[in-house]
Design an enzyme around this catalytic site. Structure first.
Site, short mmCIF file in Angstrom:
data_model
loop_
_atom_site.label_atom_id
_atom_site.label_comp_id
_atom_site.label_asym_id
_atom_site.label_seq_id
_atom_site.Cartn_x
_atom_site.Cartn_y
_atom_site.Cartn_z
N GLY A 685 0.83 -1.20 0.00
CA GLY A 685 0.00 0.00 0.00
C GLY A 685 0.85 1.24 0.00
N GLY A 688 3.48 1.01 2.85
CA GLY A 688 4.44 -0.07 2.96
C GLY A 688 3.93 -1.41 2.47
N ASP A 802 -7.30 8.25 6.12
CA ASP A 802 -7.29 7.38 4.96
C ASP A 802 -8.27 6.22 5.13
OD1 ASP A 802 -6.60 6.62 2.44
OD2 ASP A 802 -4.67 5.74 2.97
#
Ligand SMILES: *[C@@H]1O[C@H](CO)[C@@H](O)[C@H](O)[C@H]1NC(C)=O
Ligand SMILES: *[C@@H]1O[C@H](CO)[C@@H](O)[C@H](O)[C@H]1NC(C)=O
Ligand SMILES: *[C@@H]1O[C@H](CO)[C@@H](O)[C@H](O)[C@H]1NC(C)=O
Length: 976
Positions: A685, A688, A802
């Site tokens: 992602g 990481g 997010d």
């Protein structure tokens, strides 16, 4: 006679068509045919409504086309709500006799073609409810325009001033577009023939130009949902023909001028959500045609004009959230067909109005948060039409009229926080549509009727803090929808019925402070959705069922009983010792004693063995906890040393370059973590890579996230610690972190079912979707709780930044856990000075305000969560080419809902069925609320959780019919 006349007309036109179709290629019509066929070629026509448009036919035969009978020229294109999409072809400019272009409620996109200006005979142009974009061309040369409706599109640029030149206009509707912020052009005052003016939701600011009050023919004035400021002008009284004034959601101030009462034809008036104050002028009571009066969310005060009681047409009345006081007009509703009234959150006093339901038409009665006293009048026992009755937070007393317990359509009955007394009548069984029965904080008494078990739709039953006595009826087990059951602080006796475990959706169970005796039912460990269990301050005896550990509780309280035996260790860890205090016979195993320095006794050898031998699980967990204690102690020392002095503890066998901080009781070795194998990669992602890892020593599986290398990402120890401390069943647990210059590994719990985005689009055999609606609802609610925890229970609050379906992970049982939280925020700290906006969020989930502000608030998380809800309800992706260029799911849903289409079309057909449809629509509404464009109109996450639990089927039906949530003021066309 009329009939024969009609026939002969038809006959003549038939002859006419026969005549013309004999010469299909006559010059004029051929040009027009070609123009129309070109128009058709640019369109998608899924319903084949343009099938009759064929090359060899005369255009007047085409469906949707009207011709002038003498000239044979096309005068009208009328295609209303035909699911057409594509752009409007410039070819229509060849239709020189065109007077009407009527294309509302389709999906026309692109710009308005400039060539339209050639259609100089155009009188009617109606393109409302499409997807048109761009800046309008100047249409002021279309001098014959009488009706211009370009509302509800995506037109942009400045609000056009050329409309002021179209002096022939009778109706002007320009609202609900994406204009730049600006003022209402003064020259609209030139449009002296205007009867209809619709400028809602158009980013308009400044004052209403005085010239508008010269439009003496105006019947409808709608400038709602803008930022209009200034005083409410008394010049309004010049508009003698007004029947409808919509000014809600603006910044108007001042008092309502007494002159308003001169508008004797007024039927609808809405000034809600402004900053108005003062008394309502007495004369308003004389507006005898008034049908709808809304003034909620202002600062009005004083008494209501008595004339409201004499009105004969009033059906909607909402003034919640003001400072009105005094007696309520006694005759209110007596002579009118009142359907909806919300007078909540004012200071009305005196006796409760008696006639609100006189016409037996009342569905919504909301009067919470006032100071009404005395009894609830008997008349409401006959008010069978009621859907919501909320009179909580008043000073009402006495018994509830029997019939009120048996309202056949009621979904919400909220009588809480009053002084009501007497029993719940057994006829409550007839009120079987109830979702919410809220009676807390009164003096209700007697036994609970077993008929409560008939309320099969009940989701919330709040009986706490009354004087109920006798046993808890086991029939309550029949309430399959129940998610919240509160009975604390009563005088209930007998044992806890094990039937309660049949309430499979129960999330909160609170029976504290009663006289309940006997054992905790063993079957409680089967209530897999239970999140919070409070049985404290009763007279419960016996052992705590070991299997309660299997529940994923986030809170438990068993204190103040007479329980005995060993406290299951997982429960002890979760609830802390205060959850068990006051049970003198309870004990804990010796090893745990060390860490908590407890007031609870240590189990005697025999006592603990009795319970633990023969139960491997318990044995196992004791060993684990012993290990953990040792290990945690070790780590604590290391942790302190390291972070205080930056030194590394040499005695430990870890690589000195690695810094391990553990936040949990898991046995983790650094070398295991940094030797990750690519074949175990499970995800990648923005922050990481994620690997699956089976820990050698404990055999547990964890997920390890390796943050991208680079010196920019230095997570400070304090920040990590904050993350490690977060404990909520819907937030992914961070077990440990491992830091080295430039590298960082985070060890999380492993989620067997992966992320929600994938799960939503996975199918199991027979093309069945993996997630049915019940699972989706559970995921929605769990996720909402997790975010609410971050926003409201963490200090300082944590904004996730997010939220998206791929950041919501699912465990074995599809319990959702939010992942990746905080990392974005922490990243922000170390990226100081860089363009933060490039870091925050994911395309498709980013709140619109992020386009113009870098300030991230909780409300941007709410927006992103709304997108996730839309994914759950529709089964669609946030971004998809099918929505059109640059469009997203919000737009797609909004369009379908606003076009007054069948809402069911929006729902994911793979999971919808009659039984869940209504629930899905509820969640759809919440999603729409969360994705509202203006951040401050979105609910906060606490409210979202409440909505998801309580989701009321009719919350939007009337603008402002409910005062619980801000933002409800937005009228949605959803009807339930
Ligand atoms: C435009 O068409 C829609 C749909 O038929 C209609 O509701 C609306 O009133 C029309 N606009 C005007 C200004 O007449
Ligand atoms: C609109 O009217 C103003 C004066 O009222 C005039 O100056 C202007 O040229 C007009 N615009 C058009 C396009 O006719
Ligand atoms: C306004 O309406 C009247 C009556 O219908 C009409 O005679 C007049 O021409 C209209 N005004 C304009 C500027 O079109």
């Amino acid at each position: 006679m009329a009939k024969s006349c009609f026939l002969s007309l038809q006959f003549i036109s038939l002859l006419f068509f026969l005549f013309l179709s004999a010469f299909p290629l006559s010059f004029g019509s051929n040009v027009e045919t070609q123009a129309l066929l070109e128009f058709k070629r640019q369109l998608k026509d899924p319903l084949n409504v343009l099938d009759s448009w064929k090359e060899l036919d005369f255009p007047c035969m085409f469906s949707g086309i009207t011709c002038d009978l003498t000239s044979g020229k096309v005068t009208e294109i009328s295609l209303d709500n035909k699911s057409l999409s594509g752009e409007i072809s410039p070819s229509i400019s060849a239709l020189e006799s065109l007077t009407t272009l009527w294309l509302p409620s389709n999906s026309f996109s692109g710009k308005l073609p400039l060539e339209l200006l050639n259609c100089s005979n155009l009188r009617v142009l109606n393109l409302t409810g499409n997807e048109m974009v761009g800046v309008f061309p100047d249409l002021s040369s279309l001098r014959n325009l009488e009706i211009l409706d370009l509302s509800l599109n995506y037109f942009s640029g400045r609000f056009p001033t050329w409309v002021g030149n179209l002096t022939g206009l009778i109706a002007l509707s320009m609202g609900q577009n994406e204009y730049d912020e600006g003022e209402i052009p003064e020259n609209i005052g030139n449009l002296k023939n205007l009867t209809y003016l619709f400028l809602a939701d158009s980013h308009l600011r400044g004052e209403i130009p005085e010239s508008i009050f010269g439009l003496w023919k105006l019947e409808t004035l709608d400038i709602s949902r803008n930022k209009i400021s200034g005083k409410f002008s008394k010049s309004i009284s010049k508009l003698q023909k007004l029947t409808k004034i919509e000014l809600f959601v603006n910044n108007l101030t001042g008092e309502i001028p007494p002159e308003l009462a001169n508008l004797t034809l007024l039927r609808e008036f809405d000034i809600s959500s402004n900053q108005m104050y003062g008394k309502l002028p007495e004369g308003i009571g004389n507006l005898k045609y008034l049908k709808v009066f809304q003034a909620y969310d202002n600062n009005f005060s004083g008494e209501l004009p008595a004339g409201f009681g004499e009105m004969q047409h009033l059906d909607g009345f909402s003034i919640y959230g003001n400072n009105f006081s005094g007696d309520f007009p006694a005759n209110f509703g007596r002579f009118s067909p009142l359907n909806s009234i919300d007078i909540s959150e004012n200071q009305f006093s005196g006796s409760f109005p008696k006639f609100l339901c006189e016409s037996r038409n009342l569905q919504y009665l909301l009067a919470l948060g006032n100071s009404f006293s005395g009894e609830l009048p008997d008349s409401y026992a006959e008010c069978k039409s009621l859907i919501r009755l909320r009179i909580n937070k008043n000073k009402l007393s006495g018994q509830i009229p029997d019939g009120v317990w048996a309202l056949p359509l009621a979904s919400v009955l909220d009588l809480s926080d009053n002084n009501f007394s007497g029993p719940i009548s057994p006829i409550i069984g007839l009120s079987n549509r109830l979702n919410l029965l809220i009676l807390q904080n009164n003096r209700f008494s007697d036994q609970l009727p077993s008929e409560l078990g008939k309320l099969r739709n009940l989701e919330k039953l709040s009986l706490q803090n009354n004087s109920f006595s006798g046993e808890i009826p086991s029939e309550i087990g029949a309430l399959k929808q129940l998610s919240s059951l509160h009975m604390e602080e009563n005088s209930l006796t007998g044992s806890i019925p094990s039937k309660l475990t049949d309430c499979t959706r129960l999330v909160n169970l609170n029976l504290a402070s009663n006289y309940l005796s006997g054992q905790i039912p063993l079957a409680f460990s089967l209530m897999s959705s239970l999140n919070s269990l409070n049985l404290s301050r009763n007279e419960l005896t016996g052992l705590i069922p070991e299997d309660l550990e299997k529940l994923k509780l986030s809170s438990i309280d068993l204190s103040g009983n007479q329980l005995s035996g060993r406290i299951p260790s997982v429960l002890l860890t979760m609830g802390g010792e205060k959850a068990f205090l006051g049970n003198t016979e309870l004990c804990i195993v010796e090893n745990s004693k060390n860490i908590i320095n407890s007031k609870i006794n240590v189990c005697q050898g025999k006592q603990s063995q009795e319970q633990t031998f023969g139960d491997k699980f318990v044995m196992f967990s004791i060993i684990i906890s012993a290990l953990v204690v040792a290990f945690a102690g070790l780590l604590l020392v290391r942790y302190k040393n390291f972070f205080k002095q930056g030194q590394v503890d040499r005695e430990n066998d870890l690589d000195p370059n690695w810094r391990l901080a553990s936040f949990d009781q898991l046995d983790i070795k650094a070398d295991e973590i940094c030797n990750l194998e690519e074949e175990n990669l499970i995800g990648k992602g923005g922050t990481g890579k994620v690997y699956r890892l089976d820990l050698k020593r404990s055999g547990c599986t964890v997920a390890v996230k390796q943050l991208w290398k680079g010196d920019v990402l230095k997570l400070s120890a304090a920040e990590m610690e904050t993350l490690g401390k977060i404990r909520h069943r819907n937030i992914l647990k961070l077990y440990a972190s491992l830091l080295q210059e430039g590298s960082c590994f985070l060890v999380f719990e492993y989620m067997a079912k992966g992320n929600l985005f994938n799960a939503l689009h996975r199918k199991i055999k027979d093309e069945e979707p993996e997630l049915d609606w019940y699972q989706r609802h559970k995921i929605a609610l769990g996720t909402a709780k997790g975010i609410a925890y971050l926003h409201h229970d963490c200090s300082p609050p944590i904004i996730h930044r997010d939220i998206k379906s791929s950041n919501i992970l699912l465990d074995e049982d599809y319990e959702p856990k939010i992942a990746d939280f905080g990392v974005a925020k922490l990243a922000e700290m170390s990226w100081k000075g860089c363009d933060i906006s490039s870091l925050a969020g994911t395309h498709g989930y980013i709140a619109p305000e992020m386009a113009y502000t870098l300030k991230v608030t909780e409300k941007s998380d709410v927006y992103s969560f709304g997108i996730v809800l839309l994914e759950l309800v529709t089964g669609r992706k946030p971004i998809d080419e099918a929505y059109g260029e640059g469009k997203d799911i919000v737009y797609w849903v909004w369009k379908h809902v606003n076009n007054n289409e069948n809402v069911l079309k929006v729902l994911d057909s793979k999971v919808t069925s009659e039984s869940v449809q209504e629930d899905m629509i509820k969640v759809l509404k919440i999603a729409i609320l969360c994705t509202t464009k203006l951040p401050n109109l979105r609910p906060n996450m606490r409210e979202v959780v409440k909505l998801l639990v309580d989701a009321d089927p009719c919350i939007f039906k009337f603008r402002g019919s409910n005062s619980e949530i801000k933002g409800e003021a937005i009228p949605l066309k959803l009807v339930c």
